[in-house]
Design a protein around this motif. Structure first.
Motif, short mmCIF file in Angstrom:
data_model
loop_
_atom_site.label_atom_id
_atom_site.label_comp_id
_atom_site.label_asym_id
_atom_site.label_seq_id
_atom_site.Cartn_x
_atom_site.Cartn_y
_atom_site.Cartn_z
N VAL A 13 0.84 -1.22 0.00
CA VAL A 13 0.00 0.00 0.00
C VAL A 13 0.86 1.26 0.00
O VAL A 13 0.50 2.27 -0.60
N GLU A 14 2.01 1.19 0.67
CA GLU A 14 2.90 2.35 0.67
C GLU A 14 3.73 2.39 -0.61
O GLU A 14 3.90 3.43 -1.22
N PRO A 18 0.40 6.43 -5.02
CA PRO A 18 0.76 7.37 -6.08
C PRO A 18 1.47 8.60 -5.52
O PRO A 18 1.09 9.09 -4.45
N VAL A 24 -3.29 9.24 -9.29
CA VAL A 24 -4.39 8.82 -8.41
C VAL A 24 -5.51 8.22 -9.27
O VAL A 24 -5.95 8.84 -10.24
N PRO A 61 -15.19 7.66 1.62
CA PRO A 61 -14.95 6.38 2.31
C PRO A 61 -13.46 6.02 2.40
O PRO A 61 -12.63 6.61 1.70
N PRO A 62 -13.13 5.06 3.28
CA PRO A 62 -11.72 4.67 3.46
C PRO A 62 -11.09 4.10 2.18
O PRO A 62 -11.79 3.52 1.36
N GLY A 63 -9.79 4.31 2.09
CA GLY A 63 -9.02 3.67 1.01
C GLY A 63 -9.34 4.17 -0.38
O GLY A 63 -9.24 3.43 -1.36
N THR A 64 -9.74 5.44 -0.49
CA THR A 64 -10.11 5.95 -1.82
C THR A 64 -9.14 7.01 -2.34
O THR A 64 -9.34 7.56 -3.42
N GLY A 65 -8.11 7.33 -1.54
CA GLY A 65 -7.06 8.21 -2.05
C GLY A 65 -7.00 9.59 -1.42
O GLY A 65 -6.31 10.48 -1.94
N LYS A 66 -7.65 9.81 -0.29
CA LYS A 66 -7.67 11.16 0.31
C LYS A 66 -6.28 11.57 0.82
O LYS A 66 -5.76 12.62 0.45
N THR A 67 -5.70 10.72 1.69
CA THR A 67 -4.38 11.06 2.23
C THR A 67 -3.35 11.09 1.09
O THR A 67 -2.50 11.99 1.03
N THR A 68 -3.47 10.13 0.19
CA THR A 68 -2.56 10.06 -0.96
C THR A 68 -2.61 11.37 -1.75
O THR A 68 -1.57 11.92 -2.13
N LEU A 223 -9.46 0.68 -2.05
CA LEU A 223 -8.26 0.20 -2.74
C LEU A 223 -7.18 -0.23 -1.76
O LEU A 223 -6.39 -1.13 -2.05
#
Ligand SMILES: Nc1ncnc2c1ncn2[C@@H]1O[C@H](COP(=O)(O)OP(=O)(O)OP(=O)(O)O)[C@@H](O)[C@H]1O
Ligand SMILES: [Mg+2]
Length: 359
Positions: A13-14, A18, A24, A61-68, A223
């Motif tokens: 995941v890390e 992207p 993304v 929702p979680p795992g959708t790219g916000k922090t990324t 994701l």
């Protein structure tokens, strides 16, 4: 921003996070709007307007790219800073649920915002800092009210990127200070394309279609979950000599704690067929599958997969709604620590009475 070290030993995941906005997956509208803020209508140089970048709020929702996306945005904003030390001086990443109370958050923000920015050698480097406040919806309403003032006080030198799952848990006066960007759950096709790219890069070869379909189904638009599952499956499928076996759908179901289709279909029959004794559900329980997952998959079969259920049952919308309500109750009771066997039995009984009442 100290991510990205030691590529080989990183979790996937890390490793496959992207680094640029363009990489993304699927959040096209959000990415287009952010690039517009940075680059205007074209080109790769920051526009002068970037100086008036608003505070941002990413939700979804979680795992959708916000922090990324927040990290990629910072990388692009400060792309002309080559000195790592200086970049760290410009971006502060805080996780609201990690930090001990809002006072610590405010202190950290204050210290960070007050430290001076080094004299910029490049006009292409924006003259402000960024505070990424992840999981902002975990902050109590009172603390959010206090944060409102913190944001205002430091606005001249600092831009805030608030990130949350639930927009409704961010108080309106805080949300209204930010430009909001919605992140959608990823579609199965996008999840599969990303997983295939990772599998190819990791030497797993092409993924069998049934395995990738199951991975996407288990991930349900998250994701992060999909990539983590793929990595677990890859570990399982690796032989002692290091060669990679083909990824079987069963490995995916097992890794994702999914209940095999044959078991779900058997339980479905028990829920809808009067020919089966109600207590037959204890057979299913003996398999040791997670009951909440079994109920979730059965509900899918009952409500959504009307195409090929194992026993054809004609159900009207009212009956479907009543069953969904019973499912919601069972899920709540299980979360509260109720006994699995009793909840399973109660769900079967409730399904039967809903179907019988109107037959
Ligand atoms: N849209 C995406 N494009 C590419 N990779 C993604 C995307 N979304 C998630 N990922 C993958 O999942 C991992 C986690 O993503 P990220 O941290 O951005 O999720 P998040 O939306 O912030 O989730 P949470 O709400 O749980 O914090 C990333 O490192 C990346 O590998
Ligand atoms: Mg996040």
């Amino acid at each position: 921003m100290a991510r990205g070290d030691d590529h080989a030993t990183q979790p996937w995941v890390e490793k496959y996070r992207p680094r640029r906005l363009d990489d993304v997956t699927q959040q096209h509208e959000t990415i287009r709007a952010l690039k517009q803020l940075l680059y205007g209508s074209g080109g790769s140089s920051l526009t002068e307007k970037v100086a008036s970048l608003p505070h941002l709020l990413f939700y979804g929702p979680p795992g959708t790219g916000k922090t990324t996306t927040a990290l990629a945005l910072c990388r692009e904003l400060f792309q002309n800073i080559t000195n790592r030390e200086t970049l760290q001086n410009r971006v502060l990443e805080l996780n609201a649920s990690d930090e001990r109370g809002i006072r610590v958050v405010r202190e950290k923000i204050k210290r960070f915002a007050q430290s001076s920015i080094e004299e910029s050698v490049d006009a292409q480097v924006p003259g402000f800092k960024i505070v990424i406040l992840d999981e902002a919806d975990a902050i109590t309403a009172d603390a959010q009210t206090a944060l409102r003032r913190t944001i205002e006080v430091h606005s001249r030198t600092t831009r805030f990127v608030l990130i949350c799952n639930y927009l409704s848990r961010v108080i309106p006066p805080l949300a209204s200070r930010c430009a909001k960007f919605r992140f959608k759950a990823l579609e199965d096709g996008a999840v599969i394309a990303r997983l295939e790219h990772i599998a190819r890069t990791e030497g797993m070869g092409p993924l069998p279609p049934e395995a990738s379909r199951l991975l996407a189904k288990a991930a349900a638009g998250d994701l992060r979950r999909a990539v983590n599952l793929l990595q677990s499956c890859a570990d399982w499928a690796r032989s002692a000599d290091g060669s990679q076996r083909v990824l079987e759908p069963e490995m995916v179901s097992e890794a994702a704690c999914m209940v095999p289709a044959s078991v779900v279909e058997r339980f479905y029959d028990i829920c809808v067929s009067r020919n089966e004794p109600v207590t037959a559900c204890f057979e299913v329980l003996r398999g040791g599958y997670p009951v909440d997952e079994l109920l979730r998959q059965t509900l899918e079969l009952l409500l959504l997969d009307s195409g090929t259920p194992p026993a054809q049952v004609q159900m009207n919308d009212l009956q479907r709604s009543a069953i969904a309500l019973h499912m919601a109750c069972a899920e709540k009771y299980l979360c509260d620590g109720a006994t699995e066997a009793v909840q399973l039995l109660a769900f079967v009984a409730n399904c039967r009475s809903v179907l019988q009442a109107s037959s």
